[in-house]
Design an enzyme around this catalytic site. Structure first.
Site, short mmCIF file in Angstrom:
data_model
loop_
_atom_site.label_atom_id
_atom_site.label_comp_id
_atom_site.label_asym_id
_atom_site.label_seq_id
_atom_site.Cartn_x
_atom_site.Cartn_y
_atom_site.Cartn_z
CG ASP A 71 -0.40 -0.46 2.49
OD1 ASP A 71 0.83 -0.59 2.58
OD2 ASP A 71 -1.17 -0.68 3.45
CD GLU A 75 -5.67 2.44 6.77
OE1 GLU A 75 -4.48 2.52 7.16
OE2 GLU A 75 -6.58 1.97 7.49
CD GLU A 84 -7.25 -5.68 9.94
OE1 GLU A 84 -6.15 -5.73 10.50
OE2 GLU A 84 -7.63 -4.67 9.31
#
Length: 575
Positions: A258, A372, A351
């Site tokens: 990421d 996020e 998750e």
């Protein structure tokens, strides 16, 4: 000239995102001010219990009201929360914490630390606090922002990480001992993000201190990943930093990869670096070609492009915010809305989420209060004012308060299906989740400055502009002022160009197009609170009685021989 363009570039980037007047929140009856104050109360509920029950340990354990060291032994939550205090307007506590950190944090310790986590949380947090110190009323020393105690702490921490970069490829080991360097027998396998997530902090350090070593090692690591991409333009998940052989060959935008992509974009904006942006845009084409399906992003084999995991990971939710930074707002909104449906299904982002099955993945049902999706909502709201983005913020406040709040703080949600909790409150909850929520609900925060207001400070290298906006958030949500990178340059030709630019600003003051505020002289700032107050006395007693030990966690936490498989059983767990 080129120097002036680099100087103005970050501000121009921000001006390009200037917002339409007004907002749609009122139309849907959402009381933004009320939610902003609820977020503020959430912060203090968590922060005060950390100070009372967990300091000087890294993190609060909210179910047992005590503390633990996790990523090192740095009083990590205090460092991570420092710039959030200023964003909430608490200058007196910011000043007190700066004193506490200077007196109490020691990096010369026998601890195995994650190179990645220490950089983003400790180095990033200290750099951000250093650059915000004057704004917070701290009496800064002569030469600031090119010198200062927090900058020296950030540099000391970063130097402890440099031995990890001494590999044949320039790609760093994942773990380093802060006292002894890289341990003999240390695994050479590092995740991609653990290699490519240094340029923001390390380039800032190099520009402020004048030592190029930090930016040099960060660039070398970035370029090594680029060099080792596959023929179809993708990178895998884990690589051997000695041999440059890919160990985990799954390509995607989530965990393990990421922030590499994030730092190509943010590094390009911060440094006005076309090469970094061109790297990202090439990756972006390959990501769209091979991993994007119906505005979801899957995991594929990096050499063949065949789907290996049709899974959405909560860590991927940063992607719409990153898309907004390159101006791809329409695609960003479509992907954001996909992710938001998952949030509404569970009251949080698990998750891992199996896209075809529409449900959680075994052993990956938790939500550790990650930021996020809220981060993407903040960026997209700045660009669009779409009230749907405020509704995500509302849902996040309601969910976290209802499910996660306990007497001693906020606890990680172990399972979103039955709301079982885990005895942990990660430092990123105060560094990122609360910060992005607050900024979503606070359109007038100084962080959102559009460049029309700024300070001029005098440095040993001439005058420079600070606090003009265009802040670049590192991946732990620590804002870096891009203009600060131009305050400590010794190149005369650039200094002259910047001074010419400043003279032009002065000459235009009468037009009132710019509001020019000269920063206060040394000593004008509000004095710090007495560090010997009750809470710091209690903290000092705890620090003296604390026994240092090796960190409980080291990066990476997954074993590298784990296999990646189809339809959700992502890691074959032998435990």
């Amino acid at each position: 000239g080129a120097a002036v363009q680099r100087f103005l570039g970050p501000l121009l980037c921000l001006w390009a995102l200037r917002l339409p007047a007004g907002g749609g929140a009122a139309a849907r009856g959402l009381d933004v001010a009320s939610y902003r104050e609820r977020v503020r109360a959430m912060f203090y509920h968590a922060y005060e219990h950390y100070l009372e029950s967990a300091f000087p340990y890294d993190e609060l354990r909210p179910l047992t009201c005590d503390g633990q060291d996790t990523w090192g032994s740095f009083s990590l939550t205090l460092i991570d929360a420092l710039d959030t205090l200023l964003i909430l307007g608490n200058v007196s506590e910011f000043q007190r914490v700066v004193n506490v950190l200077q007196e109490g944090v020691d990096f010369d310790i026998d601890v195995n630390a994650s190179v990645f986590e220490t950089n983003i949380r400790v180095v990033g947090g200290l750099l951000s606090a250093h650059l915000l110190s004057r704004k917070a009323g701290v009496e800064v020393e002569a030469g600031w922002p090119c010198s200062g105690p927090l900058l020296r702490m950030a540099e000391e921490a970063a130097r402890k990480l440099l031995p990890a970069f001494q590999t044949p490829t320039g790609m760093p080991y994942g773990t380093v001992n802060l006292l002894h360097g890289v341990n003999p027998g240390e695994t050479p396998v590092t995740c991609t993000a653990g290699i490519g997530t240094f340029i923001v902090e390390f380039a800032t350090l190099s520009h402020l201190t004048g030592d190029p070593v930090f930016e040099d090692v960060a660039r070398k690591a970035l370029k090594a990943l680029w060099k080792n991409r596959s023929d179809i333009g993708l990178v895998g998940n884990h690589i051997d930093v000695i041999t440059a052989k890919w160990v985990a060959q799954d390509a995607g935008i989530g965990a393990g990869v990421d922030s590499y992509f994030e730092y190509l974009v943010k590094g390009a904006i911060l440094l006005q670096d076309k090469e970094l942006m061109s790297m990202f845009l090439e990756y972006n084409k390959a990501i769209k070609n091979y991993t994007k399906f119906d505005d979801w992003y899957l995991w594929v084999q990096m050499y063949k492009g065949t789907v290996s995991m049709p899974v959405f990971q909560s860590l991927e939710a940063y992607w719409p915010g990153l898309q907004s930074l390159i101006g791809d707002v329409d695609n960003a909104m479509r992907t954001f809305l996909n992710y938001y449906t998952v949030w509404k299904q569970f009251g949080g982002l698990p998750e891992f989420y199996n896209i075809p099955q529409g449900y959680t993945v075994d052993k990956r049902e938790g939500y550790p209060l990650r930021p996020e999706l809220i981060e993407s909502a903040m960026y997209l709201y700045r660009a669009t004012r779409d009230p749907t983005l405020l509704e995500l913020g509302r849902d996040a406040v309601e969910s976290i308060e209802k499910i996660s709040k306990v007497d001693c703080g906020f606890a990680t949600i172990k399972d979103l299906r039955d709301h079982r909790l885990d005895n942990r409150m990660e430092s990123f909850f105060l560094a990122e989740t609360i910060k992005y929520l607050y900024l979503l609900f606070d359109p007038d925060n100084f962080i959102h400055n559009d460049g029309s207001d700024f300070d001029v400070v005098v440095t040993p290298y001439g005058e420079c502009v600070l606090n003009a906006g265009g802040y670049i958030f590192n991946t732990e949500a620590h804002p870096i002022d891009p203009a600060a990178l131009h305050c400590c340059r010794k190149r005369k030709e650039e200094q002259w160009e910047v001074e010419d630019l400043m003279r032009e600003f002065y000459s235009r003051k009468k037009t009132k197009k710019y509001t020019l505020k000269r920063a206060p002289d040394h000593g004008e700032g509000e004095n710090a609170k007495d560090p010997e107050d009750a809470s710091s006395e209690k903290a000092g007693e705890k620090r003296n009685s604390k026994k240092s030990s090796h960190s409980l966690l080291s990066c990476p936490s997954q074993s590298f021989n784990s296999k990646l498989a189809v339809l959700g059983q992502v890691f074959l767990d032998n435990t």
